[in-house]
Design an enzyme around this catalytic site. Structure first.
Site, PDB file in Angstrom:
ATOM      1  N   SER A   1     -34.530 -11.335  17.843  1.00  0.00           N
ATOM      2  CA  SER A   1     -35.584 -10.478  17.292  1.00  0.00           C
ATOM      3  C   SER A   1     -35.564  -9.039  17.789  1.00  0.00           C
ATOM      4  CB  SER A   1     -36.951 -11.109  17.594  1.00  0.00           C
ATOM      5  OG  SER A   1     -37.109 -11.278  18.995  1.00  0.00           O
TER       6      SER A   1
ATOM      7  N   GLU B   1     -52.004  -2.083  18.483  1.00  0.00           N
ATOM      8  CA  GLU B   1     -51.923  -2.549  19.862  1.00  0.00           C
ATOM      9  C   GLU B   1     -50.471  -2.850  20.141  1.00  0.00           C
ATOM     10  OE1 GLU B   1     -52.447  -4.621  17.377  1.00  0.00           O
ATOM     11  OE2 GLU B   1     -50.827  -6.008  17.853  1.00  0.00           O
TER      12      GLU B   1
ATOM     13  N   LYS C   1     -40.142  -5.889  14.381  1.00  0.00           N
ATOM     14  CA  LYS C   1     -41.500  -5.373  14.202  1.00  0.00           C
ATOM     15  C   LYS C   1     -41.600  -4.377  13.040  1.00  0.00           C
ATOM     16  CE  LYS C   1     -43.477  -7.458  17.803  1.00  0.00           C
ATOM     17  NZ  LYS C   1     -44.537  -8.452  17.636  1.00  0.00           N
TER      18      LYS C   1
HETATM   19  C1  LIG Z   1     -38.145  -8.207  20.367  1.00  0.00           C
HETATM   20  C2  LIG Z   1     -39.404  -8.966  20.307  1.00  0.00           C
HETATM   21  N1  LIG Z   1     -39.376 -10.260  19.974  1.00  0.00           N
HETATM   22  C3  LIG Z   1     -40.504 -10.994  19.917  1.00  0.00           C
HETATM   23  C4  LIG Z   1     -41.726 -10.441  20.224  1.00  0.00           C
HETATM   24  C5  LIG Z   1     -42.940 -11.328  20.199  1.00  0.00           C
HETATM   25  O1  LIG Z   1     -43.775 -11.085  19.110  1.00  0.00           O
HETATM   26  P1  LIG Z   1     -43.818 -12.069  17.878  1.00  0.00           P
HETATM   27  O2  LIG Z   1     -44.064 -13.437  18.420  1.00  0.00           O
HETATM   28  O3  LIG Z   1     -44.921 -11.578  17.032  1.00  0.00           O
HETATM   29  O4  LIG Z   1     -42.518 -12.001  17.186  1.00  0.00           O
HETATM   30  C6  LIG Z   1     -41.813  -9.090  20.567  1.00  0.00           C
HETATM   31  C7  LIG Z   1     -43.111  -8.468  20.877  1.00  0.00           C
HETATM   32  O5  LIG Z   1     -43.248  -7.398  21.323  1.00  0.00           O
HETATM   33  C8  LIG Z   1     -40.619  -8.339  20.610  1.00  0.00           C
HETATM   34  O6  LIG Z   1     -40.640  -7.059  20.955  1.00  0.00           O
END
Ligand SMILES: Cc1ncc(COP(=O)(O)O)c(C=O)c1O
Lengths: 406, 279
Positions: free
Chosen positions: A388, A121, A99
């Site tokens: 992620s 948000e 993020k």
């Molecule tokens: C670690 C992590 N991966 C994925 C996501 C999902 O969001 P996005 O699909 O925008 O990557 C989030 C959302 O809070 C997250 O914290």
């Protein structure tokens, strides 16, 4: 798979109206229209400005810690007995997820535009923490809207945001999750148009957000591609990421969209199963509609009322998805599949024990799909997964479900 | 159909007073009560009726209208039923223009063509769709105009002189000036600022300009009506309905009379507005 003609790139979108095929667009109240046009003008200037890129790269390297490593998960690969599994380790970034890539980019834009107040948000709290972090770093006040349900299940992140000086406003409307937080942030923005920058946390919302957030996150795939060529001398056979709004997924996918040999899979939250309402599989179980500024796949009833989704992971608990994913699904370039809560939970535990990495529950969904597919693939094949985020924020949720007191 | 709107504005203008536009949420607190409320509005002095279409995610609305939408949806309201409310009203009133107000997604899911056909058939005169700015005119605005339904656009304080022509281009019926940057139910800004904004819009269009957001009392209606061609009252009516309900959100004997009394007061406000201006 249908072979698209070479000239017909999958990376050309959106058009100047912010459309990816029928998806995307600018479905916002008139009050906000001049603001998103201003933002677009500034973004168009910034993305071609070498000074902007230099600042972004500098903060990427020294503040976020880029490039994030590409890691060969040897023991997991051995255990599954099939394809070689690599992780792009976005969980090692400052603040613990992808993020921050987007937040650094957008706060630099906010500064350029002379904005003096940041709103955001958040669902899991990772975007809230990343927003609060960059707001602290650049000395701007920050208000984070968070569903009341999420405030409860992501308590550590709420505390982090407060430490960072942000004001966390719990939203009780609806089910008190991410979509309700987004409604409330939009209400704030429409009220405080003069000084406020809305820092959207995923590749969704009105144009130019889906494109802009993607471009800030695309560094993930750009690095991973180079790192993979360095490590293996070739591209992966399969790229996998979890999809909430879709920012980490489009971030790793984008560089590979025109590489024909690379299969791409996005993993949605299947919750407790697709039969009932307790899931967040917008593409697999939803239909096109208009919400939060864009046309995209949504969970909705026959009257066009938006449903509240469910996922064990707060970050995937959103009844929509970024418009570019909707398009990539419809043109057949990316396959979207659901993973259930319990599968994600098992994957979470498996990675923790085998590799000594505690993943967030969001990428645990991608991991569960890796666990299904790797054994069916040859040992000479390669999977690249976007890890992620890290799972520190989720240990309380997991502990509760596993019946382990903390 | 457009004729009904134009005729109403002309008639009221000849009376030397501004138009009173009243908003309420279709299906709040239930279908039948809604029909009764709607029928009561013109009798109490409303000139134009905005009939709210409930949506699960009303991004431009404050708590009062959010809750009204939730009550309505909980009672089983759908877009088809909201059109039906209008049809029931038209059976006994052919003169009061009806404007449907809400968000795009329920219309998109209903199907734009089918929606316009059914709306026209039910005697609906205009549409206000909050999340369709001029950039999205191909979606609904152009098809509506082709069918003869007014598409009433919101102009806001952020709509500057450069942008105003674009906003007004495909607008018909009237222009709805949103008195402040914000959501429904906020406090009313200084009427003199609003008068300036109305004048600015009038240099760009011959259409009547109605002002809404924040108009809650007869006194407000009187003050705003001194400069505007019409005033729009929404949250005050929705609050009046809410205050009359049982704890479970059911209608009572006080629900319809409460709305009538409020609207009668507002109507007296607009009727004295030009006197106020002359003072
Ligand atoms: C670690 C992590 N991966 C994925 C996501 C999902 O969001 P996005 O699909 O925008 O990557 C989030 C959302 O809070 C997250 O914290």
């Amino acid at each position: 798979m249908n072979e698209a003609p070479k000239l017909n790139s999958f990376r050309a979108g959106p058009d100047e109206d912010g459309r990816f095929g029928i998806f995307g667009g600018r479905f916002v109240a008139e009050t906000l229209m001049p603001l998103i046009l201003d933002l677009q003008a500034e973004w168009d200037k910034a993305k071609n400005d070498p000074a902007f890129k230099a600042e972004l790269d500098n903060l990427g390297a020294h503040y976020i810690g880029r490039p994030s490593p590409l890691y060969f998960a040897e023991r997991l690969t051995e255990e599954l007995g099939g394809a070689k599994i690599y992780f792009k380790r976005e969980e090692l970034n400052h603040t613990g997820s992808h993020k921050i890539n987007n937040c650094i980019g957008q706060i630099l834009l906010a500064k350029r535009m002379g904005k003096t107040r940041i709103i955001a948000e958040t669902g899991a709290g990772q975007h809230g923490v990343a927003s609060a972090t960059v707001a602290a770093r650049f000395g701007l006040p920050c208000v984070v809207y968070m569903g009341a349900t999420d405030v409860e299940r992501q308590a550590p992140n709420v505390f982090r945001m407060k430490l960072l000086g942000a004001e966390v406003k719990p939203v009780t409307a609806g089910n008190g999750t991410l979509k309700d937080a987004m409604n409330e942030a939009l209400r704030d923005w429409v009220t405080n148009v003069d000084n406020t920058y809305y820092l959207i946390g995923t590749a969704a919302g009105p144009h130019p957000y889906p494109e802009m957030v993607r471009d800030f996150q695309a560094v993930i795939g750009q690095e991973a591609k180079a790192q993979m060529l360095e490590a293996e001398g070739r591209l992966p056979d399969l790229v996998i990421a979890a999809v909430g709004g879709g920012s980490n997924a489009i971030g790793i996918f984008h560089s590979f969209l025109d590489d024909e040999g690379v299969k791409i899979v996005g993993v949605e939250a299947g919750g407790k199963g697709l039969d009932g309402d307790e899931h967040c599989a917008s593409i697999t179980a939803g239909s096109p509609g208009v919400l939060h500024g864009n046309r995209t796949y949504l969970l909705q009833d026959g009257d066009g009322q938006i449903k509240e989704g469910h996922s064990i992971s707060a970050g995937l608990d959103y009844p929509g998805i970024g418009p570019e994913h909707s398009w990539l699904n419809d043109v057949g370039r990316v396959e979207y599949v659901p993973i259930m809560d319990h599968e994600a939970l098992e994957a979470f535990q498996m990675l923790t024990r085998l590799e000594g990495i505690i993943p967030a529950l969001e990428p645990s969904h991608a991991l569960a799909e890796v666990i299904k597919r790797a054994p069916t693939m040859g040992k000479d094949e390669i999977i690249l997964m976007n890890l992620s985020g890290r799972g520190d924020k989720d240990i309380f949720t997991v502990g509760k479900i596993l019946g382990m007191g903390l | 159909m457009t004729a009904r709107m134009d005729r109403k504005f002309a008639d009221v203008a000849s009376e030397g007073r501004p138009v009173l536009v009243t908003y309420f949420m279709g299906g709040d607190p239930d279908f039948e009560t809604s029909v009764s409320i709607m029928k009561a509005l013109p009798k109490a002095g409303a000139d134009v009726i905005e009939l709210g279409m409930p949506f699960s995610d009303p991004m431009a609305d404050g708590p009062a209208i959010q809750l009204a939408g939730q009550r309505s949806l909980k009672a089983g309201q759908t877009l088809a039923k909201t059109i039906e409310i209008a049809r029931r009203f038209r059976e006994e009133d052919q003169r009061t223009p009806i404007v449907l107000m809400g968000y795009y997604n329920p219309i998109y899911i209903y199907g734009v063509d089918r929606f316009l056909t059914d709306a026209l058939d039910a005697g609906i005169d205009g549409l206000i769709v909050v999340d369709l700015p001029p950039e999205m005119d191909d979606e609904l605005c152009i098809p509506a105009l082709e069918k003869g339904i007014n598409f009433i656009r919101l102009a806001t304080p952020t709509t500057d002189d450069r942008r105003l022509p674009k906003v007004l281009e495909n607008t018909s019926g009237f222009v709805y000036y949103v008195s402040m940057n914000g959501i429904t139910g906020s406090a009313l800004p200084d009427p003199s600022l609003i008068a300036g904004a109305v004048e600015r819009i009038k240099t760009h269009t011959k259409l009547p300009v109605c002002v809404g957001f924040g108009v809650k009392t007869a006194e407000h209606a009187r003050a705003i009506g001194a400069s505007a061609d019409g005033v729009v009252v929404g949250t005050a009516i929705v609050n009046q309905i809410a205050s009359s309900l049982t704890e479970e959100g059911k209608a009572t004997d006080a629900t319809v009379p409460g709305v009538e009394a409020l609207v009668r007061g507002l109507s007296a406000g607009v009727r004295s507005a030009r006197l106020a201006a002359a003072e």
